[in-house]
Design a protein around this motif. Structure first.
Motif, PDB file in Angstrom:
ATOM      1  N   ALA A 145       0.833  -1.205   0.000  1.00  0.00           N
ATOM      2  CA  ALA A 145       0.000   0.000   0.000  1.00  0.00           C
ATOM      3  C   ALA A 145       0.871   1.259   0.000  1.00  0.00           C
ATOM      4  O   ALA A 145       0.537   2.255  -0.659  1.00  0.00           O
ATOM      5  N   ALA A 146       1.989   1.229   0.710  1.00  0.00           N
ATOM      6  CA  ALA A 146       2.903   2.380   0.728  1.00  0.00           C
ATOM      7  C   ALA A 146       3.550   2.578  -0.639  1.00  0.00           C
ATOM      8  O   ALA A 146       3.774   3.713  -1.071  1.00  0.00           O
ATOM      9  N   VAL A 147       3.857   1.464  -1.328  1.00  0.00           N
ATOM     10  CA  VAL A 147       4.396   1.567  -2.687  1.00  0.00           C
ATOM     11  C   VAL A 147       3.363   2.209  -3.607  1.00  0.00           C
ATOM     12  O   VAL A 147       3.685   3.098  -4.412  1.00  0.00           O
ATOM     13  N   GLU A 148       2.112   1.794  -3.493  1.00  0.00           N
ATOM     14  CA  GLU A 148       1.056   2.371  -4.327  1.00  0.00           C
ATOM     15  C   GLU A 148       0.847   3.850  -3.995  1.00  0.00           C
ATOM     16  O   GLU A 148       0.596   4.670  -4.898  1.00  0.00           O
ATOM     17  N   GLU A 149       0.962   4.201  -2.730  1.00  0.00           N
ATOM     18  CA  GLU A 149       0.888   5.613  -2.323  1.00  0.00           C
ATOM     19  C   GLU A 149       1.982   6.418  -3.037  1.00  0.00           C
ATOM     20  O   GLU A 149       1.737   7.530  -3.521  1.00  0.00           O
ATOM     21  N   GLY A 150       3.170   5.838  -3.105  1.00  0.00           N
ATOM     22  CA  GLY A 150       4.264   6.500  -3.812  1.00  0.00           C
ATOM     23  C   GLY A 150       4.004   6.627  -5.301  1.00  0.00           C
ATOM     24  O   GLY A 150       4.348   7.648  -5.909  1.00  0.00           O
ATOM     25  N   ARG A 151       3.393   5.619  -5.886  1.00  0.00           N
ATOM     26  CA  ARG A 151       3.077   5.681  -7.317  1.00  0.00           C
ATOM     27  C   ARG A 151       2.048   6.778  -7.603  1.00  0.00           C
ATOM     28  O   ARG A 151       2.154   7.484  -8.612  1.00  0.00           O
ATOM     29  N   ARG A 152       1.062   6.921  -6.724  1.00  0.00           N
ATOM     30  CA  ARG A 152       0.072   7.989  -6.903  1.00  0.00           C
ATOM     31  C   ARG A 152       0.745   9.359  -6.822  1.00  0.00           C
ATOM     32  O   ARG A 152       0.458  10.255  -7.620  1.00  0.00           O
ATOM     33  N   ALA A 153       1.630   9.518  -5.853  1.00  0.00           N
ATOM     34  CA  ALA A 153       2.341  10.788  -5.711  1.00  0.00           C
ATOM     35  C   ALA A 153       3.177  11.089  -6.947  1.00  0.00           C
ATOM     36  O   ALA A 153       3.251  12.233  -7.411  1.00  0.00           O
ATOM     37  N   THR A 154       3.782  10.051  -7.524  1.00  0.00           N
ATOM     38  CA  THR A 154       4.603  10.224  -8.725  1.00  0.00           C
ATOM     39  C   THR A 154       3.746  10.643  -9.906  1.00  0.00           C
ATOM     40  O   THR A 154       4.118  11.545 -10.669  1.00  0.00           O
ATOM     41  N   ARG A 155       2.584  10.013 -10.054  1.00  0.00           N
ATOM     42  CA  ARG A 155       1.688  10.385 -11.153  1.00  0.00           C
ATOM     43  C   ARG A 155       1.253  11.843 -11.048  1.00  0.00           C
ATOM     44  O   ARG A 155       1.026  12.512 -12.054  1.00  0.00           O
ATOM     45  N   GLU A 156       1.154  12.329  -9.810  1.00  0.00           N
ATOM     46  CA  GLU A 156       0.715  13.707  -9.574  1.00  0.00           C
ATOM     47  C   GLU A 156       1.902  14.667  -9.469  1.00  0.00           C
ATOM     48  O   GLU A 156       1.709  15.859  -9.196  1.00  0.00           O
ATOM     49  N   ARG A 192      12.651  15.072  -6.402  1.00  0.00           N
ATOM     50  CA  ARG A 192      12.293  14.013  -7.346  1.00  0.00           C
ATOM     51  C   ARG A 192      13.479  13.086  -7.585  1.00  0.00           C
ATOM     52  O   ARG A 192      13.344  11.861  -7.546  1.00  0.00           O
ATOM     53  N   ARG A 193      14.633  13.665  -7.834  1.00  0.00           N
ATOM     54  CA  ARG A 193      15.830  12.855  -8.082  1.00  0.00           C
ATOM     55  C   ARG A 193      16.198  12.018  -6.863  1.00  0.00           C
ATOM     56  O   ARG A 193      16.704  10.906  -6.995  1.00  0.00           O
ATOM     57  N   LEU A 194      15.925  12.561  -5.673  1.00  0.00           N
ATOM     58  CA  LEU A 194      16.241  11.824  -4.454  1.00  0.00           C
ATOM     59  C   LEU A 194      15.311  10.631  -4.257  1.00  0.00           C
ATOM     60  O   LEU A 194      15.760   9.520  -3.975  1.00  0.00           O
ATOM     61  N   HIS A 195      14.003  10.851  -4.419  1.00  0.00           N
ATOM     62  CA  HIS A 195      13.026   9.842  -4.010  1.00  0.00           C
ATOM     63  C   HIS A 195      12.588   8.885  -5.116  1.00  0.00           C
ATOM     64  O   HIS A 195      12.329   7.713  -4.846  1.00  0.00           O
ATOM     65  N   GLU A 196      12.477   9.371  -6.343  1.00  0.00           N
ATOM     66  CA  GLU A 196      11.853   8.563  -7.383  1.00  0.00           C
ATOM     67  C   GLU A 196      12.563   7.241  -7.650  1.00  0.00           C
ATOM     68  O   GLU A 196      11.897   6.206  -7.814  1.00  0.00           O
TER      69      GLU A 196
END
Length: 231
Positions: free
Chosen positions: A119-130, A178-182
């Motif tokens: 679920a945390a991975v999916e949360e990260g994917r949503r944040a990336t899409r936005e 972005r470069r740090l987290h993505e």
């Protein structure tokens, strides 16, 4: 009954202490999620009014968070969110590697409960899409908090809550979040896949490499930004 003498006088402390701990939990979470950047002065009147707590209760909460190294009290100036040193960042990552890798190593036999991690991975994917890179950093912290929770240890959870909140203070000074987290979003997913497949040794290997890479990157960027700030 001598050991009970004086306890009645302490009864009033129970409610106050409980409230102070709840306030410190709220503020710790806010720090961990990036609402209070390093160096921010915390207003007693503003925070106390917003939370509806007394000045004494708020000061006790500040004291608790100062003990956790999240806040500092400066004489005649007030209470501030702490600014980390490069050595602090190095130590945070040493602690993370010791604790997080030990959690994975000690999981025992599969299957492993990975739903919260996924679920945390999916949360990260949503944040990336936005393109919400602050939210991606928060999702990453949520991932590691859920990883630690796999140990089923309240003491370990408590320890790492403070460590992750301190880590967020370092993230504030990163000039390219972005470069740090993505890049680590996919690596989080790989750890989930390894655990879902029952391979905790592979998950630990991935995690150890991940934390080492992240440490080097954050220390490099943080050190540069601190040097720029002194220049």
């Amino acid at each position: 009954m001598a050991e009970l003498n004086g306890l009645a006088d302490d009864r009033a402390l129970l409610g106050r202490t409980s409230t102070a701990e709840r306030v410190s939990d709220i503020l710790r979470t806010r720090i961990a999620e990036g609402y209070f950047p390093p160096g921010t002065r915390l207003s007693e009147d503003g925070i106390g009014g917003a939370l509806g707590v007394s000045r004494n209760t708020l000061r006790e909460a500040f004291r608790l968070l100062t003990h956790e190294r999240l806040l500092v009290h400066e004489l005649n100036r007030g209470v501030f969110v702490r600014v980390l040193t490069v050595e602090d960042v190095e130590d945070i990552y040493r602690t993370r590697a010791l604790v997080e890798c030990a959690v994975v190593r000690g999981l025992g036999a599969p299957p492993y409960a990975v739903d919260a991690l996924a679920a945390a991975v999916e949360e990260g994917r949503r944040a990336t899409r936005e393109s919400d890179w602050k939210a991606l950093g928060t999702a990453n912290i949520h991932f590691h908090r859920e990883l630690v929770a796999l140990a089923g240890s309240a003491r370990t959870d408590e320890l790492m809550r403070s460590v992750f909140a301190e880590l967020r203070l370092a993230f504030h000074l990163v000039d390219d979040p972005r470069r740090l987290h993505e890049p680590y979003l996919a690596r989080n997913g790989a750890i989930v896949d390894a655990l879902r497949g029952g391979d905790r040794q592979e998950a630990e290997r991935l995690l150890a490499a991940y934390l080492d890479d992240s440490r080097r990157r954050v220390v490099e960027v943080y050190g540069r930004r601190m040097a720029e700030g002194r220049g």
